[in-house]
Design a protein around this motif. Sequence first.
Motif, short mmCIF file in Angstrom:
data_model
loop_
_atom_site.label_atom_id
_atom_site.label_comp_id
_atom_site.label_asym_id
_atom_site.label_seq_id
_atom_site.Cartn_x
_atom_site.Cartn_y
_atom_site.Cartn_z
N MET A 59 -52.65 -21.69 -10.76
CA MET A 59 -52.58 -21.41 -12.19
C MET A 59 -53.97 -21.05 -12.68
O MET A 59 -54.98 -21.31 -12.03
CB MET A 59 -52.07 -22.64 -12.96
CG MET A 59 -52.97 -23.85 -12.89
SD MET A 59 -52.33 -25.25 -13.82
CE MET A 59 -53.65 -26.44 -13.60
N ASP A 99 -39.90 -17.39 -13.86
CA ASP A 99 -40.08 -18.23 -12.67
C ASP A 99 -41.32 -17.85 -11.88
O ASP A 99 -41.98 -18.72 -11.30
CB ASP A 99 -38.84 -18.11 -11.78
CG ASP A 99 -37.60 -18.70 -12.43
OD1 ASP A 99 -37.77 -19.57 -13.31
OD2 ASP A 99 -36.48 -18.27 -12.10
N LEU A 124 -41.88 -17.00 -20.21
CA LEU A 124 -42.51 -17.62 -19.05
C LEU A 124 -41.47 -17.67 -17.94
O LEU A 124 -40.63 -18.58 -17.88
CB LEU A 124 -43.01 -19.02 -19.40
CG LEU A 124 -44.02 -19.11 -20.55
CD1 LEU A 124 -44.41 -20.55 -20.81
CD2 LEU A 124 -45.25 -18.26 -20.25
N GLY A 131 -48.94 -12.13 -13.26
CA GLY A 131 -48.82 -13.40 -12.55
C GLY A 131 -49.42 -14.55 -13.34
O GLY A 131 -50.24 -14.37 -14.25
N TYR A 132 -49.04 -15.76 -12.95
CA TYR A 132 -49.56 -16.96 -13.62
C TYR A 132 -51.03 -17.20 -13.30
O TYR A 132 -51.69 -17.99 -13.99
CB TYR A 132 -48.74 -18.19 -13.19
CG TYR A 132 -47.46 -18.35 -13.97
CD1 TYR A 132 -47.44 -18.97 -15.21
CD2 TYR A 132 -46.26 -17.86 -13.46
CE1 TYR A 132 -46.27 -19.13 -15.91
CE2 TYR A 132 -45.07 -18.00 -14.16
CZ TYR A 132 -45.08 -18.64 -15.39
OH TYR A 132 -43.91 -18.78 -16.09
N ASP A 133 -51.55 -16.53 -12.28
CA ASP A 133 -52.95 -16.72 -11.95
C ASP A 133 -53.88 -15.93 -12.87
O ASP A 133 -55.10 -16.09 -12.80
CB ASP A 133 -53.19 -16.31 -10.49
CG ASP A 133 -52.78 -14.88 -10.23
OD1 ASP A 133 -51.82 -14.42 -10.90
OD2 ASP A 133 -53.38 -14.22 -9.37
N HIS A 161 -54.16 -15.82 -19.85
CA HIS A 161 -53.70 -15.01 -20.99
C HIS A 161 -54.86 -14.63 -21.90
O HIS A 161 -54.84 -13.58 -22.55
CB HIS A 161 -52.64 -15.79 -21.78
CG HIS A 161 -53.16 -17.01 -22.47
ND1 HIS A 161 -53.72 -16.99 -23.72
CD2 HIS A 161 -53.22 -18.30 -22.06
CE1 HIS A 161 -54.09 -18.20 -24.08
NE2 HIS A 161 -53.80 -19.03 -23.08
N TYR A 201 -45.39 -10.10 -21.12
CA TYR A 201 -46.20 -9.83 -22.31
C TYR A 201 -45.65 -8.59 -23.01
O TYR A 201 -44.99 -7.74 -22.40
CB TYR A 201 -47.66 -9.58 -21.94
CG TYR A 201 -48.38 -10.75 -21.32
CD1 TYR A 201 -49.08 -11.66 -22.11
CD2 TYR A 201 -48.38 -10.93 -19.93
CE1 TYR A 201 -49.76 -12.72 -21.54
CE2 TYR A 201 -49.05 -11.99 -19.36
CZ TYR A 201 -49.74 -12.89 -20.16
OH TYR A 201 -50.41 -13.94 -19.59
N SER A 210 -43.54 -14.96 -13.05
CA SER A 210 -44.48 -14.13 -13.79
C SER A 210 -44.34 -14.40 -15.28
O SER A 210 -43.36 -15.01 -15.73
CB SER A 210 -44.24 -12.65 -13.50
OG SER A 210 -42.91 -12.28 -13.86
N VAL A 211 -45.33 -13.94 -16.03
CA VAL A 211 -45.36 -14.07 -17.49
C VAL A 211 -45.12 -12.69 -18.08
O VAL A 211 -45.78 -11.72 -17.69
CB VAL A 211 -46.70 -14.64 -17.97
CG1 VAL A 211 -46.69 -14.81 -19.48
CG2 VAL A 211 -47.01 -15.96 -17.28
N SER A 213 -45.35 -7.46 -17.01
CA SER A 213 -45.35 -8.81 -16.42
C SER A 213 -46.60 -8.99 -15.59
O SER A 213 -46.99 -8.10 -14.83
CB SER A 213 -44.11 -9.02 -15.56
OG SER A 213 -42.93 -8.89 -16.32
#
Length: 354
Positions: free
Chosen positions: A265, A208, A206, A175-177, A180, A213, A210-211, A173
């Motif tokens: 983001m 709350d 996706l 972060g959204y920052d 990708h 992978y 983290s993303v 996982s």
Amino acid sequence: MPKLEGIYQSLSAFMPLLATLAVMASGLWFANWLLLRRASLTTESRLPGQVTMLVLTAVALIAVILALPVSESTRGDLLSLLGLVLTGVIALSSTTFVANAMAGLMLRAVKSFHHGDFIRAGEYFGRVTERGLFHTEIQSEDRDLITLPNLFLASNPVTVVRSSGTIVSCDLSLGYDVPHYDVEPLLKEAAQAAGLQEPFLQILMLGDFSVSYRISGYYPQVKQLLTMRTRLRKEVLDKLHGAGIEIVSPAFMNQRQFRDGEKFMAPPKLPEEGIAAPQAPEALIFDKADRAEKIQNLENEVQSLAVEIKVLKERQQACADEAEAGVLKGDIRQREERLASLENIIRKAKEPTP
């Protein structure tokens, strides 16, 4: 003297029974030694012997009943009783002894796994070490030996790692920052550094905060599967930490302070011209399913061609015009050549692969 003669007659009446008992006992002992007691036999090689011993024991019981010095009606009643007893035993133990034996025979007939294969059944994972009539033994990741009843394997889904190679994956996982498009080349580089072929990346969820992978790749040497999984995780850690990217857990909540109006983001990546789209990994993952679908389509075409050839032959027989009959004959020959070609392709496609 009359008493001695009576005893002799009684003993003579039991002589066939005693002889049968002696022959059957000696035969079963010798068969047991020959089929099961030799030290060189493994659990796998004992399976035919165990089945043979069950059959020989049943034959011996029937022979003893036939040798009893009783009337024909009594002998028939005893055979019927034996049949009822065997039927009751099979019915009462159908969920244990007999069921495991039947499951063992079914597993051998299906041939879904062999010695040395990695399998997963329920919560158990390991390599197959022995396969018997009633159980299958696997060696776990801790080097422990686990005995699984064959009925358990027959009634639960069994995952078999193919000897020709498998997909090794690592979930993580971020972060959204973290963009990708920055993550993908790093993870693919980690997979290649670990020794995997044709790496591909999946975005699983996706969340709350983290993303999630998954980086995967093809690994042909399945005997070192555990080592490869560890190596892949090491490379993922090294590549991401080397690039200054932190790995977060799925429950990670980022509470960093940022200025009003600032969006938390990563910037989107604009499409680039002249770059081919990456190859989808489904062709590698579902190769056997794709082959089965293609074979089914070819078999459907074979059935359609067979129907067309039959209709054309009927038209040719009923046709009075020689020119039209010649055209029909050419159409039939063309379809027969196509039919023979398809049957050859299907036969080769159905040849077993590891």
